[in-house]
Write a protein that holds these residues in place. Structure first.
Motif, PDB file in Angstrom:
ATOM      1  N   GLY A  57      43.275  62.535  57.212  1.00 37.94           N
ATOM      2  CA  GLY A  57      43.714  63.837  56.732  1.00 37.94           C
ATOM      3  C   GLY A  57      42.802  64.453  55.690  1.00 37.94           C
ATOM      4  N   THR A  58      41.762  63.711  55.244  1.00 34.22           N
ATOM      5  CA  THR A  58      40.869  64.278  54.235  1.00 34.22           C
ATOM      6  C   THR A  58      39.710  65.058  54.850  1.00 34.22           C
ATOM      7  N   THR A  59      39.430  64.843  56.145  1.00 37.83           N
ATOM      8  CA  THR A  59      38.436  65.600  56.912  1.00 37.83           C
ATOM      9  C   THR A  59      37.126  65.765  56.149  1.00 37.83           C
ATOM     10  N   PRO A  60      36.207  64.797  56.264  1.00 38.87           N
ATOM     11  CA  PRO A  60      34.960  64.843  55.492  1.00 38.87           C
ATOM     12  C   PRO A  60      33.965  65.878  56.011  1.00 38.87           C
ATOM     13  N   ARG A  61      34.165  67.136  55.647  1.00 41.06           N
ATOM     14  CA  ARG A  61      33.231  68.194  56.011  1.00 41.06           C
ATOM     15  C   ARG A  61      32.045  68.175  55.044  1.00 41.06           C
ATOM     16  N   GLN A  62      30.980  68.864  55.408  1.00 40.35           N
ATOM     17  CA  GLN A  62      29.822  68.945  54.536  1.00 40.35           C
ATOM     18  C   GLN A  62      30.222  69.558  53.187  1.00 40.35           C
ATOM     19  N   LEU A  63      29.737  68.970  52.111  1.00 41.32           N
ATOM     20  CA  LEU A  63      30.062  69.477  50.781  1.00 41.32           C
ATOM     21  C   LEU A  63      29.691  70.952  50.633  1.00 41.32           C
ATOM     22  N   THR A  64      28.518  71.325  51.145  1.00 45.54           N
ATOM     23  CA  THR A  64      28.082  72.714  50.998  1.00 45.54           C
ATOM     24  C   THR A  64      28.985  73.677  51.770  1.00 45.54           C
ATOM     25  N   ASP A  65      29.554  73.223  52.884  1.00 43.57           N
ATOM     26  CA  ASP A  65      30.471  74.088  53.634  1.00 43.57           C
ATOM     27  C   ASP A  65      31.777  74.275  52.867  1.00 43.57           C
ATOM     28  N   LEU A  66      32.287  73.198  52.298  1.00 43.65           N
ATOM     29  CA  LEU A  66      33.522  73.276  51.529  1.00 43.65           C
ATOM     30  C   LEU A  66      33.343  74.116  50.263  1.00 43.65           C
ATOM     31  N   ILE A  67      32.296  73.824  49.516  1.00 44.42           N
ATOM     32  CA  ILE A  67      32.070  74.535  48.258  1.00 44.42           C
ATOM     33  C   ILE A  67      31.697  75.988  48.522  1.00 44.42           C
ATOM     34  N   GLY A  68      30.913  76.228  49.571  1.00 42.42           N
ATOM     35  CA  GLY A  68      30.557  77.592  49.936  1.00 42.42           C
ATOM     36  C   GLY A  68      31.772  78.421  50.304  1.00 42.42           C
ATOM     37  N   SER A  69      32.718  77.815  51.017  1.00 40.08           N
ATOM     38  CA  SER A  69      33.946  78.524  51.375  1.00 40.08           C
ATOM     39  C   SER A  69      34.764  78.836  50.129  1.00 40.08           C
ATOM     40  N   LEU A  70      34.839  77.874  49.216  1.00 44.60           N
ATOM     41  CA  LEU A  70      35.542  78.091  47.953  1.00 44.60           C
ATOM     42  C   LEU A  70      34.896  79.227  47.168  1.00 44.60           C
ATOM     43  N   ALA A  71      33.575  79.229  47.103  1.00 45.03           N
ATOM     44  CA  ALA A  71      32.860  80.270  46.370  1.00 45.03           C
ATOM     45  C   ALA A  71      33.043  81.631  47.031  1.00 45.03           C
ATOM     46  N   ASP A  72      32.984  81.660  48.360  1.00 44.79           N
ATOM     47  CA  ASP A  72      33.116  82.923  49.094  1.00 44.79           C
ATOM     48  C   ASP A  72      34.492  83.541  48.887  1.00 44.79           C
ATOM     49  N   LEU A  73      35.526  82.715  48.925  1.00 48.03           N
ATOM     50  CA  LEU A  73      36.877  83.227  48.702  1.00 48.03           C
ATOM     51  C   LEU A  73      37.061  83.696  47.258  1.00 48.03           C
ATOM     52  N   THR A  74      36.388  83.038  46.332  1.00 44.72           N
ATOM     53  CA  THR A  74      36.508  83.425  44.920  1.00 44.72           C
ATOM     54  C   THR A  74      35.822  84.754  44.651  1.00 44.72           C
ATOM     55  N   SER A  75      34.629  84.920  45.171  1.00 48.53           N
ATOM     56  CA  SER A  75      33.878  86.152  44.901  1.00 48.53           C
ATOM     57  C   SER A  75      34.371  87.314  45.738  1.00 48.53           C
ATOM     58  N   GLY A  76      34.967  87.026  46.906  1.00 46.83           N
ATOM     59  CA  GLY A  76      35.420  88.093  47.773  1.00 46.83           C
ATOM     60  C   GLY A  76      34.250  88.840  48.380  1.00 46.83           C
ATOM     61  N   SER A  77      34.560  89.933  49.078  1.00 47.81           N
ATOM     62  CA  SER A  77      33.499  90.701  49.728  1.00 47.81           C
ATOM     63  C   SER A  77      33.505  92.158  49.287  1.00 47.81           C
ATOM     64  N   GLY A  78      34.204  92.443  48.201  1.00 43.55           N
ATOM     65  CA  GLY A  78      34.335  93.829  47.785  1.00 43.55           C
ATOM     66  C   GLY A  78      33.786  94.105  46.401  1.00 43.55           C
ATOM     67  N   ASP A  79      34.664  94.536  45.499  1.00 49.20           N
ATOM     68  CA  ASP A  79      34.206  95.074  44.217  1.00 49.20           C
ATOM     69  C   ASP A  79      34.529  94.194  43.010  1.00 49.20           C
ATOM     70  N   LYS A  80      34.683  92.894  43.218  1.00 48.23           N
ATOM     71  CA  LYS A  80      34.982  92.010  42.087  1.00 48.23           C
ATOM     72  C   LYS A  80      33.814  91.922  41.102  1.00 48.23           C
ATOM     73  N   GLY A  81      32.590  92.049  41.604  1.00 46.80           N
ATOM     74  CA  GLY A  81      31.436  91.998  40.701  1.00 46.80           C
ATOM     75  C   GLY A  81      31.166  90.625  40.150  1.00 46.80           C
ATOM     76  N   THR A  82      31.503  89.577  40.928  1.00 48.91           N
ATOM     77  CA  THR A  82      31.272  88.202  40.472  1.00 48.91           C
ATOM     78  C   THR A  82      30.401  87.463  41.487  1.00 48.91           C
ATOM     79  N   PRO A  83      29.102  87.739  41.507  1.00 49.99           N
ATOM     80  CA  PRO A  83      28.223  87.116  42.490  1.00 49.99           C
ATOM     81  C   PRO A  83      27.841  85.676  42.164  1.00 49.99           C
ATOM     82  N   PHE A  84      28.220  85.226  40.959  1.00 49.34           N
ATOM     83  CA  PHE A  84      27.961  83.839  40.545  1.00 49.34           C
ATOM     84  C   PHE A  84      29.305  83.134  40.401  1.00 49.34           C
ATOM     85  N   ILE A  85      29.418  81.971  40.975  1.00 51.69           N
ATOM     86  CA  ILE A  85      30.650  81.184  40.892  1.00 51.69           C
ATOM     87  C   ILE A  85      30.337  79.892  40.143  1.00 51.69           C
TER      88      ILE A  85
END
Length: 396
Positions: A357-385
């Motif tokens: 159930g822990t599904t060992p995906r690539q660290l960069t894929d997991l962290i990249g998804s976390l970063a992408d959801l945090t920064s969003g794709s609009g006007d948050k203005g947070t390009p660094f996570i």
């Protein structure tokens, strides 16, 4: 003091990045200032994620539809081009299609259905069932598709992508025939010259086309792999990962980003004595339950990252231990037993029941998804996570 918080993710606001900016120093300054203002410490193995968009902006990695057209014409000449499996996106593909059409004499546009590879739907599965259409065997003309399914607009954009893409091609004064199929070789009944525009399945598609008689086969990662008339380019991914910049230009996926992450890591080390991990991230993965979109429109989630982000997590499932290995324990005794188990866990947990159930995906894929959801794709203005505690476990 007892630790009560695990992973912490912060979107850091930064300046608008322009061509030629010293992005490395801007990232370092932003992180150091945020730590000072917000009162957090920079620790070893913290993670700095930088969106690919501002890396490409700082590099000035742009190309025009004329640049794309020049490359398309050089590769295909006067051939009818089968443009197959594009994703349905105003941002990702429409401007690229302008360039492709401008460099072509005729296009046969083949769309996958019921959806493109990232989940944008032309029609829902229930409609296919009702009409008795099998998307894995049936090739449909535009007239047949309309007869079965009519005119449907995208859930979020309100666009009929069939009409939209066809109008883009015809805007450049050439003929566009639209067909629908999920089988790459279907296009070979119309032309032997093919530009396959799929992202993650592109290598298989090219192989199938060549094995079935295609004479010219290029994919989007073969277009603009070198500069055309001084344009930007990407030697590894070409047009893959491109985004609309203006009506006439696209921003390409960043190139040669490894020195950037390495230098950011070094500068943080010089300033703080701490070794942080750094990565550039693009589209992560998240399936929208309404629109059914997966994202994942970039060729990779992370085109560059420091070595500490290589590999996959090695984690165990706490609830499995609590329900099985230590079911008879409670309270502090249970906490101590689980902590001790984690401290002595194997490095490689593949096949271990404790890791199910822990599904060992690539660290960069997991962290990249976390970063992408945090920064969003609009006007948050947070390009660094800035991410802390990601590598910590229950014992730390």
């Amino acid at each position: 003091m007892e630790r009560v918080v695990g992973t912490v993710v912060r979107g850091l606001r930064g300046p608008i990045i322009n061509k030629g900016d010293d992005l490395e120093q801007i990232v370092v300054d932003t992180v150091l200032n945020a730590a000072k203002v917000e009162g957090f410490e920079i620790n070893d193995r913290d993670i700095i994620s930088v969106t690919e968009s501002i890396v490409a902006r700082a590099q000035g990695n742009y190309a025009s539809i004329n640049d794309i057209a020049t490359d398309i014409a050089a590769k295909f000449g006067d051939d009818t081009i089968g443009v197959i499996f594009p994703i349905l996106s105003r941002n990702r593909f429409s401007t690229c299609l302008h360039g492709i059409a401008k460099g072509a004499k005729k296009i046969v546009l083949m769309l996958s259905y019921p959806a493109d590879e990232v989940g944008n739907h032309l029609v829902d599965l229930e409609s296919l069932d009702e009409k008795g259409v099998n998307p894995w065997t049936d090739t449909l003309s535009e007239a047949e598709f309309r007869q079965h399914f009519g005119y449907q607009k995208h859930t979020f954009t309100g666009i009929d992508y069939i009409d939209y893409y066809k109008s883009i091609v015809e805007e450049h004064g050439i003929e566009c025939e639209v067909i629908f199929s999920n089988t790459a070789k279907s296009i070979l009944d119309y032309t032997k010259s093919v530009l396959n525009c799929d992202i993650h399945s592109r290598f298989r598609t090219k192989k199938q086309l060549k094995e079935n008689g295609a004479e010219k086969v290029f994919s989007l990662d073969n277009i603009l792999v070198e500069s055309v008339n001084g344009s930007g380019f990407n030697e590894s991914y070409g047009l893959l990962g491109a985004n609309k910049a203006t009506e006439e230009t696209v921003k390409l996926f960043p190139r040669n980003a490894q020195p950037i992450v390495d230098n950011i890591q070094s500068r943080i080390k010089e300033a703080t004595g701490k070794t942080v991990e750094v990565m550039v991230y693009g589209d992560g993965a998240f399936k929208d339950p309404v629109g059914k979109i997966w994202e994942l429109a970039d060729p990779v989630v992370s085109p560059a990252y420091t070595p500490g982000l290589d590999g996959v997590p090695s984690e165990i499932k706490l609830k499995y231990l609590a329900d099985n290995n230590f079911a008879e324990l409670q309270g502090e005794e249970l906490r101590s037993a689980i902590s001790e188990f984690i401290k002595n866990k194997e490095t490689d947990l593949v096949g271990a029941m404790e890791s199910q159930g822990t599904t060992p995906r690539q660290l960069t894929d997991l962290i990249g998804s976390l970063a992408d959801l945090t920064s969003g794709s609009g006007d948050k203005g947070t390009p660094f996570i800035y991410i802390q505690g990601y590598f910590d476990n229950y014992t730390i």
